[in-house]
Design an enzyme around this catalytic site. Structure first.
Site, PDB file in Angstrom:
ATOM      1  N   GLU A 231       0.877  -1.174   0.000  1.00 37.14           N
ATOM      2  CA  GLU A 231       0.000   0.000   0.000  1.00 37.14           C
ATOM      3  C   GLU A 231       0.914   1.223   0.000  1.00 37.14           C
ATOM      4  O   GLU A 231       1.817   1.315   0.842  1.00 37.14           O
ATOM      5  CB  GLU A 231      -0.889   0.005   1.253  1.00 37.14           C
TER       6      GLU A 231
ATOM      7  N   ARG B 285       5.512 -12.756   9.739  1.00 39.92           N
ATOM      8  CA  ARG B 285       6.194 -11.491   9.485  1.00 39.92           C
ATOM      9  C   ARG B 285       7.629 -11.531  10.003  1.00 39.92           C
ATOM     10  O   ARG B 285       7.915 -12.194  10.989  1.00 39.92           O
ATOM     11  CB  ARG B 285       5.523 -10.354  10.250  1.00 39.92           C
TER      12      ARG B 285
ATOM     13  N   LYS C 252       4.507   0.710   9.101  1.00 45.56           N
ATOM     14  CA  LYS C 252       4.591   2.014   8.476  1.00 45.56           C
ATOM     15  C   LYS C 252       3.945   3.089   9.340  1.00 45.56           C
ATOM     16  O   LYS C 252       4.398   4.223   9.361  1.00 45.56           O
ATOM     17  CB  LYS C 252       3.924   1.960   7.099  1.00 45.56           C
TER      18      LYS C 252
HETATM   19  P1  ATP Z   1       2.987  -2.290   7.794  1.00 42.34           P
HETATM   20  O1  ATP Z   1       2.332  -3.049   8.906  1.00 42.34           O
HETATM   21  O2  ATP Z   1       4.441  -2.071   7.977  1.00 42.34           O
HETATM   22  O3  ATP Z   1       2.274  -1.038   7.440  1.00 42.34           O
HETATM   23  P2  ATP Z   1       1.672  -3.699   5.776  1.00 42.34           P
HETATM   24  O4  ATP Z   1       1.556  -5.161   5.847  1.00 42.34           O
HETATM   25  O5  ATP Z   1       0.490  -2.879   6.088  1.00 42.34           O
HETATM   26  O6  ATP Z   1       2.924  -3.279   6.592  1.00 42.34           O
HETATM   27  P3  ATP Z   1       1.741  -3.509   2.964  1.00 42.34           P
HETATM   28  O7  ATP Z   1       2.104  -2.336   2.155  1.00 42.34           O
HETATM   29  O8  ATP Z   1       0.338  -3.943   2.979  1.00 42.34           O
HETATM   30  O9  ATP Z   1       2.230  -3.213   4.405  1.00 42.34           O
HETATM   31  O10 ATP Z   1       2.716  -4.730   2.666  1.00 42.34           O
HETATM   32  C1  ATP Z   1       3.025  -5.231   1.398  1.00 42.34           C
HETATM   33  C2  ATP Z   1       3.410  -6.672   1.560  1.00 42.34           C
HETATM   34  O11 ATP Z   1       4.533  -6.782   2.430  1.00 42.34           O
HETATM   35  C3  ATP Z   1       2.294  -7.472   2.186  1.00 42.34           C
HETATM   36  O12 ATP Z   1       2.151  -8.666   1.476  1.00 42.34           O
HETATM   37  C4  ATP Z   1       2.743  -7.690   3.588  1.00 42.34           C
HETATM   38  O13 ATP Z   1       2.219  -8.867   4.111  1.00 42.34           O
HETATM   39  C5  ATP Z   1       4.262  -7.726   3.446  1.00 42.34           C
HETATM   40  N1  ATP Z   1       4.905  -7.329   4.698  1.00 42.34           N
HETATM   41  C6  ATP Z   1       4.718  -6.201   5.408  1.00 42.34           C
HETATM   42  N2  ATP Z   1       5.430  -6.201   6.538  1.00 42.34           N
HETATM   43  C7  ATP Z   1       6.107  -7.375   6.559  1.00 42.34           C
HETATM   44  C8  ATP Z   1       7.026  -7.988   7.477  1.00 42.34           C
HETATM   45  N3  ATP Z   1       7.381  -7.385   8.603  1.00 42.34           N
HETATM   46  N4  ATP Z   1       7.515  -9.206   7.165  1.00 42.34           N
HETATM   47  C9  ATP Z   1       7.169  -9.813   6.032  1.00 42.34           C
HETATM   48  N5  ATP Z   1       6.318  -9.308   5.125  1.00 42.34           N
HETATM   49  C10 ATP Z   1       5.786  -8.106   5.374  1.00 42.34           C
HETATM   50 MG    MG Z   2      -1.236  -2.455   5.203  1.00 39.77          MG
END
Ligand code: ATP
Ligand code: MG
Length: 552
Positions: free
Chosen positions: A32, A257, A267
């Site tokens: 995102e 994760r 983020k």
């Molecule tokens: P955040 O919690 O940091 O905002 P998010 O999961 O909301 O992360 P996205 O932009 O939706 O962020 O993530 C893009 C991809 O990266 C998704 O498939 C998500 O599952 C993966 N991802 C995000 N954080 C991690 C992590 N700490 N370890 C592994 N994969 C991750």
């Molecule tokens: Mg997200």
């Protein structure tokens, strides 16, 4: 490009190819654009692109931009840059917002099938009726509107007849389902917000749980890899794919994760650190963002090797930050030139060295890589050493300079401390030493031994440099799990995470370019900061010190 180590996702893919379920593997990395990528994302990138690559499939970069309030092109651009910098090339570049019309049509299909309805309840009312893990939910009084009425209302939602939050579209599934995600989840909401991509074309936006499976299906994604918190949403994911009658059936697979000790990794929290001025932007070298790590001096190889080594499982314990440091040391060991830099200078005058004489000494650029060749370093009567390499009253086992003691100057001569000069307050401001011309490095001198070797920089030609040393920004390993998270994590920001020192480097460093990396003798690996290094000033970020106790 990297090692393809075995893991359960890879096993699923191999099985699907063998059984003929899929002919080609299609994966995607779906960030995102509401912030910069962090090291956790690097793991997802590594997995998705790695698997696509290994099986000669395709991997898309898809921006999951369904929440315009939080999204921005600044983030889109930084994400593209970071994915490329990590060494990956996407096959397709897509935006969820490109599919808004198609998503809308699929929602209309659900309405026509009696599987979605417009609800007038507020978000709070919906939550109140949703039930709990032990109690079933209750149906909304609007649940049994006719398909015609729902269609009419949904069209009017799209046309902007209602304000934010006045109505939502919900999937009609089962308010008694043990899986709360299936209790008539909201799939569209009203938000009169300009979108970075579609402008003001839309005032209704699909929810993630509805949008994501459709995005995957449209792109023909075969294996939709996400993190474990989406496990409970898998039945909804499958419901959407089936009931929206998508032609292709992606399979959601969850993995744990990546978390790292002494680091926050979401983020939302990282944005808070930026917005509230705890750091100097998303690319502050203390941030676990890809751009911050790049600026600190991490290499793409070190990050890929690290995330590869963390393995793929359903669990999500925190990985020791020292493991990350181990991988950057390993990568730079044979790449970075060696050099000497003084972080806290103390002037030394070598009283028996001829005044006005400068000699040039040969030193290997990297003794582990002879092909890197030699460098020349000047030596003269005046040099700088580290303040810490002199003690007036040393404890036993201190082998560096103290009155009467002799040490080796790396690449040069033995010097002996004769006298410490002090200022009015009693601080040592200069040392008077003598050198022994017989002891020149490389001449095979064996007359006597000294226990300490220290580094130095010739004073008249020394180039001033700023050194930035970093400690973890957050001092508590368990924060990612904490419930009172906002307060807790900001309360644990380390006030001493940055130390700035002004010292000197060898004259051959004059031409240093931003992002050049070096191993400074005894101090560790450093990177020329891209924001602050200019013709007039060199600023070095310490990437990592030389030693760690970590073993892989
Ligand atoms: P955040 O919690 O940091 O905002 P998010 O999961 O909301 O992360 P996205 O932009 O939706 O962020 O993530 C893009 C991809 O990266 C998704 O498939 C998500 O599952 C993966 N991802 C995000 N954080 C991690 C992590 N700490 N370890 C592994 N994969 C991750
Ligand atoms: Mg997200």
């Amino acid at each position: 490009m990297d090692n393809h180590s075995s893991n359960f996702i890879r096993d699923i893919i191999i099985k699907d190819l063998e059984s003929g379920k899929h002919k080609e593997v299609v994966t995607r990395f779906p960030p995102e654009p509401n912030g910069y990528l962090h090291i956790g994302h690097a793991k997802s990138i590594f997995l998705n692109f790695g698997l696509g690559d290994e099986f000669n499939g395709r991997t898309n970069l898809r921006f999951d931009d369904t929440n315009p309030l939080k999204e921005d092109v600044e983030y889109v651009n930084s994400i593209k840059e970071d994915v490329k910098w990590l060494g990956y090339e996407w096959d397709g570049l897509f935006f969820a917002s490109d599919y808004f019309e198609e998503m809308y049509n699929r929602a209309v299909l659900l309405i026509k099938k009696g599987l979605a309805y417009v609800d007038d309840l507020s978000a709070d009312e919906i939550r109140a009726l949703r039930g709990t893990l032990t109690e079933p939910g209750q149906e909304s009084p609007y649940r049994n509107r006719s398909a015609e009425e729902n269609l009419d209302l949904f069209v009017r939602m799209r046309n902007g007849e209602f304000g934010n939050g006045e109505k939502v579209l919900r999937a009609k599934i089962d308010m008694k389902s043990p899986n709360i995600n299936l209790r008539d989840p909201v799939i569209y909401r009203i938000s009169h917000t300009t979108h970075h991509n579609t402008g003001d074309k839309w005032c209704i936006y699909p929810m993630y749980a509805f949008a994501h499976p459709i995005e995957d299906a449209i792109e023909g994604v075969t294996h939709s890899i996400c993190t474990v918190e989406f496990e409970d949403q898998r039945p909804l994911y499958n419901w959407v794919v089936e009931q929206c009658e998508m032609e292709s059936t992606p399979q959601q697979i969850e993995f744990g994760r990546l978390n790292i000790t002494n680091t926050v990794m979401s983020k939302r929290k990282l944005k808070q650190l930026v917005d509230e001025g705890y750091v100097d932007g998303w690319d502050d070298p203390r941030m676990p963002t890809i751009s911050g790590m790049r600026r600190k001096g991490f290499t793409p190889e070190s990050i890929r090797n690290f995330v590869g080594e963390t393995g793929v499982s359903k669990g999500s314990g925190a990985v020791d930050e020292q493991m990350l440091e181990h991988f950057v040391r390993e990568d730079l060991k044979l790449k970075a030139p060696r050099t000497m830099g003084i972080l806290k200078p103390l002037k030394v005058v070598i009283t028996n060295y001829p005044e006005g004489q400068v000699e040039w000494l040969d030193a290997e650029i990297n003794p582990e890589v002879p092909e890197m060749g030699m460098r020349e370093i000047p030596f003269s009567r005046e040099i700088y050493i580290e303040q810490d390499d002199f003690m007036e009253n040393p404890p036993s086992k201190y082998f560096r300079l103290f009155p009467g003691n002799e040490v080796r100057l790396k690449h040069a001569y033995f010097i002996k401390c004769e006298e410490a000069i002090k200022d009015a307050e009693g601080n040592v401001i200069e040392l008077r030493c003598t050198y022994d011309p017989e002891t020149k490095s490389g001449t095979g001198f064996t007359g006597r031994k000294v226990k300490g070797t220290i580094h130095w920089v010739e004073a008249s030609q020394a180039v001033p440099a700023e050194f930035r040393l970093y400690e973890p920004l957050i001092m508590d390993a368990s924060l990612e799990e904490s419930t009172d998270e906002e307060k807790t994590f900001l309360d644990h920001v380390n006030p001493k995470s940055l130390e700035v020192l002004n010292g000197f480097v060898e004259p051959n460093m004059k031409e240093v370019q931003p992002q050049d990396k070096f191993q400074f003798f005894r101090h560790g690996y450093f990177n020329a900061d891209p924001k602050h290094t200019s013709k007039d000033k060199i600023v070095f970020n310490r990437i990592v010190s030389l030693k760690s106790s970590f073993k892989v």
